[in-house]
Design an enzyme around this catalytic site. Sequence first.
Site, short mmCIF file in Angstrom:
data_model
loop_
_atom_site.label_atom_id
_atom_site.label_comp_id
_atom_site.label_asym_id
_atom_site.label_seq_id
_atom_site.Cartn_x
_atom_site.Cartn_y
_atom_site.Cartn_z
N HIS A 124 0.86 -1.19 0.00
CA HIS A 124 0.00 0.00 0.00
C HIS A 124 0.89 1.24 0.00
CE1 HIS A 124 -4.10 1.51 0.34
NE2 HIS A 124 -3.65 2.47 1.13
N THR A 163 -2.25 2.89 -5.00
CA THR A 163 -2.52 3.26 -3.62
C THR A 163 -3.31 4.56 -3.51
OG1 THR A 163 -0.47 2.18 -2.97
CG2 THR A 163 -1.42 3.72 -1.40
N GLU A 164 -4.40 4.50 -2.72
CA GLU A 164 -5.24 5.66 -2.44
C GLU A 164 -5.82 6.28 -3.70
OE1 GLU A 164 -5.93 6.60 0.84
OE2 GLU A 164 -4.89 4.74 1.31
N PHE A 165 -6.07 5.41 -4.70
CA PHE A 165 -6.70 5.83 -5.96
C PHE A 165 -5.85 6.84 -6.73
CE2 PHE A 165 -11.50 4.68 -5.80
CZ PHE A 165 -11.17 3.39 -5.38
N TRP A 316 -7.68 10.14 -3.95
CA TRP A 316 -8.95 10.39 -3.26
C TRP A 316 -8.72 11.07 -1.90
CZ3 TRP A 316 -11.63 5.09 -1.68
CH2 TRP A 316 -10.86 4.43 -0.71
#
Length: 515
Positions: A124, A163-165, A316
């Site tokens: 991640h 990771t995290e869009f 995001w």
Amino acid sequence: MPSVVLFFEVHQPYRLDRRMHEKLISRALSGRLDFCDLEEIVFDNELNKRVIERVADKCYLPATRIIVENIEKYKNTGKPFKVTFSLSGVFLEQAKRWRPDVVDLFKKAVDTGFVELAEQTYYHSVVAFMPYYGLEELAEQVNEHRRITEETFGYRPVTVENTEFTYNNELACFLYRLGFKVMLTEGVDWVLGWRSPNYVYRADGCDMRVLTRNYRLSDDVGFRFSDRRWDQYPLTADKYAAWLSATSGDVVFIAMDYETFGEHHWPETGIYEFLRWLPGEVLKYGNLEFLTTSEAAFKYPARDVLGVSWWSTISWADERDLSAWLGNTMQQTAFNLIADLRPYVKAVEKPELIRLWKLLTISDHYYYMATKFGATGEVHAYFSPYKDASVAYGLLMEAVGLLVKLVADEIRANKTRVLSKLVLPQHKAFYFNMPTGEFTGYSARSLPEFLEMLEKVPAESFIYHLNRGDLENWLKQVFFLEDEAEEISRVRQQPGSYQEKLIGVARVIRRTLGV
């Protein structure tokens, strides 16, 4: 009919230990310091275990049971209930270690055939944005995640999120070349412009399908559900289903952290009941259905191209950019140091050091260092175990310092093997200039390449750098070769011709490389 896509992000990081220094000293004094101890020294696994156990009981088990119950309830109705999960590799390994019942329940959910799994980086991490090696490391971590997904669930995803869009054209097409067909990202207003997030898009430059999160409807659950100041409080399943039914477009992509259910919003807020009743309320509407990410991406045509340049990367988080992880000097300094270490740990070829390096790329370490204010700053503080960005920075730098020392020790102990493989990033290369400052066109990113350049560079350039101490400083600062740097210093100080000094320097490098 518009399709509802429910996506849940499942991730838990390894948190750094405030007692790292004390633990390191204790192991060293006892004579028990070994590579296999590294993770126990650097990370607070007592805390990590407590967190995974707490969230398992408050979220992972009850929420997943509700989802499985609803899948079973509606699977034969002609309009089944479906969801998509993205489970980070570090979450899965912690759950396997401390709460295997959570993994078993996710297996049960996947086995229903109505749960899709999405790929992501194993750690991640935000390695994709590292200079020089980002995409190479991204591929490694995605493939590592693919392996644990196949080993655990017998499942090979076609949908991927960075990771995290985080998203841009280059990332999308790179992941498309790795075999993925669908990528997930945020429905950012300034990217979409007049367009709606509720359609399928195509990446600019390749045929990757892209789903964009409807952040307003997602955040109604993820952030606002238990906010009594919200003018729509309380949010009930029937009210939310009505909102979904009234939403125009092909796909309503709802994505949130899975910990929304029971951890971020506690059980007493009614969040379990919301999740339990939502499928039934949605399926009451004849114009709604549930699909997984890949089903929705290929049911509908791509309506337009989603163009996002590398320099305008979206996510995001926070301001929908990279500032949540790389927005201040502390974050950038730590991130660049970690990036610079990659070729070293790869050349050393010690699995424990490579593993530690990858664990230090987890995005949460950099998220905790954010120095933001207002509501955004409160969110960062909520997730941080340290509550102070400077503490997070200090702990990460302490871990990086330990890794640097171990890498330097390995280089000194195994010079021939390591230095024959170590290729530096371009900004650490040795550049040969003339005394006037003019670049000769020759540079070296490794010691073997440096030997080759010695035979090509003008004599004036060699003497210029030797007399300035540049050669010895490069060996000492970049390769941790203090003894060899001292030998070069002696060559510099002794009288002799250009040819004699050139032979002296080359002899030191050749002996170091074992050639």
